[in-house]
Design a protein around this motif. Sequence first.
Motif, PDB file in Angstrom:
ATOM      1  N   ILE A 137       9.500  -7.951  -3.288  1.00 25.42           N
ATOM      2  CA  ILE A 137       8.987  -6.591  -3.202  1.00 25.42           C
ATOM      3  C   ILE A 137       9.470  -5.996  -1.891  1.00 25.42           C
ATOM      4  N   LYS A 138      10.121  -4.844  -1.965  1.00 25.52           N
ATOM      5  CA  LYS A 138      10.576  -4.164  -0.752  1.00 25.52           C
ATOM      6  C   LYS A 138       9.529  -3.132  -0.367  1.00 25.52           C
ATOM      7  N   MET A 139       9.128  -3.165   0.918  1.00 27.38           N
ATOM      8  CA  MET A 139       8.089  -2.259   1.413  1.00 27.38           C
ATOM      9  C   MET A 139       8.466  -1.714   2.772  1.00 27.38           C
ATOM     10  N   ASN A 140       8.025  -0.491   3.036  1.00 26.24           N
ATOM     11  CA  ASN A 140       8.226   0.128   4.340  1.00 26.24           C
ATOM     12  C   ASN A 140       6.948   0.028   5.160  1.00 26.24           C
ATOM     13  N   VAL A 141       7.113  -0.194   6.459  1.00 31.14           N
ATOM     14  CA  VAL A 141       5.994  -0.245   7.396  1.00 31.14           C
ATOM     15  C   VAL A 141       6.257   0.738   8.531  1.00 31.14           C
ATOM     16  N   PRO A 142       5.220   1.381   9.089  1.00 31.42           N
ATOM     17  CA  PRO A 142       3.822   1.180   8.737  1.00 31.42           C
ATOM     18  C   PRO A 142       3.540   1.631   7.298  1.00 31.42           C
ATOM     19  N   PHE A 143       2.439   1.107   6.750  1.00 32.53           N
ATOM     20  CA  PHE A 143       2.081   1.432   5.376  1.00 32.53           C
ATOM     21  C   PHE A 143       1.656   2.891   5.284  1.00 32.53           C
ATOM     22  N   SER A 144       2.071   3.561   4.225  1.00 36.58           N
ATOM     23  CA  SER A 144       1.777   4.990   4.093  1.00 36.58           C
ATOM     24  C   SER A 144       0.468   5.257   3.365  1.00 36.58           C
ATOM     25  N   ASP A 145       0.047   4.348   2.505  1.00 34.11           N
ATOM     26  CA  ASP A 145      -1.270   4.519   1.888  1.00 34.11           C
ATOM     27  C   ASP A 145      -1.811   3.172   1.429  1.00 34.11           C
ATOM     28  N   GLU A 146      -3.119   3.134   1.255  1.00 28.98           N
ATOM     29  CA  GLU A 146      -3.809   1.880   0.965  1.00 28.98           C
ATOM     30  C   GLU A 146      -3.423   1.281  -0.382  1.00 28.98           C
ATOM     31  N   SER A 147      -3.020   2.116  -1.347  1.00 26.09           N
ATOM     32  CA  SER A 147      -2.677   1.587  -2.665  1.00 26.09           C
ATOM     33  C   SER A 147      -1.483   0.631  -2.588  1.00 26.09           C
ATOM     34  N   ILE A 148      -0.610   0.862  -1.636  1.00 24.20           N
ATOM     35  CA  ILE A 148       0.540  -0.036  -1.439  1.00 24.20           C
ATOM     36  C   ILE A 148       0.051  -1.427  -1.053  1.00 24.20           C
ATOM     37  N   ILE A 149      -0.895  -1.482  -0.137  1.00 16.34           N
ATOM     38  CA  ILE A 149      -1.427  -2.762   0.325  1.00 16.34           C
ATOM     39  C   ILE A 149      -2.211  -3.442  -0.799  1.00 16.34           C
ATOM     40  N   LYS A 150      -3.012  -2.647  -1.526  1.00 16.89           N
ATOM     41  CA  LYS A 150      -3.818  -3.208  -2.616  1.00 16.89           C
ATOM     42  C   LYS A 150      -2.955  -3.745  -3.747  1.00 16.89           C
ATOM     43  N   SER A 151      -1.734  -3.287  -3.864  1.00 17.11           N
ATOM     44  CA  SER A 151      -0.852  -3.772  -4.929  1.00 17.11           C
ATOM     45  C   SER A 151      -0.325  -5.178  -4.658  1.00 17.11           C
ATOM     46  N   LEU A 152      -0.411  -5.629  -3.418  1.00 15.61           N
ATOM     47  CA  LEU A 152       0.097  -6.960  -3.062  1.00 15.61           C
ATOM     48  C   LEU A 152      -0.870  -8.049  -3.499  1.00 15.61           C
ATOM     49  N   GLN A 153      -0.315  -9.144  -3.996  1.00 19.90           N
ATOM     50  CA  GLN A 153      -1.104 -10.282  -4.440  1.00 19.90           C
ATOM     51  C   GLN A 153      -0.675 -11.534  -3.670  1.00 19.90           C
ATOM     52  N   ALA A 154      -1.630 -12.423  -3.426  1.00 18.82           N
ATOM     53  CA  ALA A 154      -1.325 -13.682  -2.766  1.00 18.82           C
ATOM     54  C   ALA A 154      -0.165 -14.356  -3.493  1.00 18.82           C
ATOM     55  N   GLY A 155       0.845 -14.768  -2.733  1.00 14.92           N
ATOM     56  CA  GLY A 155       2.028 -15.412  -3.288  1.00 14.92           C
ATOM     57  C   GLY A 155       3.220 -14.484  -3.451  1.00 14.92           C
ATOM     58  N   ASP A 156       3.009 -13.167  -3.375  1.00 15.94           N
ATOM     59  CA  ASP A 156       4.129 -12.231  -3.482  1.00 15.94           C
ATOM     60  C   ASP A 156       5.109 -12.436  -2.338  1.00 15.94           C
ATOM     61  N   GLN A 157       6.389 -12.363  -2.655  1.00 12.14           N
ATOM     62  CA  GLN A 157       7.438 -12.401  -1.637  1.00 12.14           C
ATOM     63  C   GLN A 157       7.797 -10.963  -1.301  1.00 12.14           C
ATOM     64  N   VAL A 158       7.807 -10.644  -0.016  1.00 10.88           N
ATOM     65  CA  VAL A 158       7.972  -9.263   0.432  1.00 10.88           C
ATOM     66  C   VAL A 158       9.095  -9.170   1.458  1.00 10.88           C
ATOM     67  N   LEU A 159       9.823  -8.060   1.409  1.00 12.93           N
ATOM     68  CA  LEU A 159      10.823  -7.720   2.423  1.00 12.93           C
ATOM     69  C   LEU A 159      10.339  -6.444   3.105  1.00 12.93           C
ATOM     70  N   LEU A 160       9.963  -6.560   4.382  1.00 11.66           N
ATOM     71  CA  LEU A 160       9.441  -5.417   5.134  1.00 11.66           C
ATOM     72  C   LEU A 160      10.560  -4.727   5.906  1.00 11.66           C
ATOM     73  N   SER A 161      10.564  -3.403   5.864  1.00 10.87           N
ATOM     74  CA  SER A 161      11.511  -2.601   6.653  1.00 10.87           C
ATOM     75  C   SER A 161      10.749  -1.505   7.362  1.00 10.87           C
ATOM     76  N   GLY A 162      11.121  -1.237   8.601  1.00 10.53           N
ATOM     77  CA  GLY A 162      10.473  -0.189   9.380  1.00 10.53           C
ATOM     78  C   GLY A 162      10.042  -0.701  10.731  1.00 10.53           C
ATOM     79  N   THR A 163       8.877  -0.245  11.178  1.00  8.14           N
ATOM     80  CA  THR A 163       8.371  -0.567  12.507  1.00  8.14           C
ATOM     81  C   THR A 163       7.209  -1.546  12.432  1.00  8.14           C
ATOM     82  N   ILE A 164       7.310  -2.633  13.197  1.00  4.40           N
ATOM     83  CA  ILE A 164       6.196  -3.553  13.399  1.00  4.40           C
ATOM     84  C   ILE A 164       6.072  -3.794  14.903  1.00  4.40           C
TER      85      ILE A 164
END
Length: 186
Positions: free
Chosen positions: A4-31
């Motif tokens: 799952i490709k995601m941008n950070v910081p997160f823009s809305d809570e629904s993005i975070i709620k869509s993640l499930q334990a075990g999902d593999q994620v590629l984060l892009s943006g600012t941390i």
Amino acid sequence: MSKIKMNVPFSDESIIKSLQAGDQVLLSGTIYTARDAAHKRMVEQINNGKSLPFDIQNQVIYYVGPTPAKSGEIIGSAGPTTSSRMDGYTPTLLEHGLKGMIGKGYRSPKVIESIADNHAVYFAAIGGSGALLSQRIKSVEMVAYEDLGTEAIRKLTVAEFPCIVINDTEGRDWYQESKEKFRQNS
């Protein structure tokens, strides 16, 4: 399995709620980077009614103390540190808007509960792969607590930074679920 490709910081809570334990994620943006000494200072600032050195709303903190950069590089090895060292400070930061953390290892039951209560997520990065992870970091900027050396807060721009969801907004724990699955199949 796709990542799952995601941008950070997160823009809305629904993005975070869509993640499930075990999902593999590629984060892009600012941390932001921060370890235990920086976490202690941030919580002290909150408790003293002071502003934090960066806007923590919807942000992700990477538990890392990068090594010094070699000539021609922007950062040295940047592997995750043990997350439980931040557990005493994490609920306070989550209550003030932090939405994600990247580290390695287990979180305490209190932190897992706080992650769920605050609709946040805990990611794990693969320990021992700091040199490879540093290749996903595109820029580094000192933000605060420079006197802490490698534990200072830095702003990182990352591109497709690989991690796995360990604790999700439902309170699930991928480590525990994986152990249970292994036991059932043994």
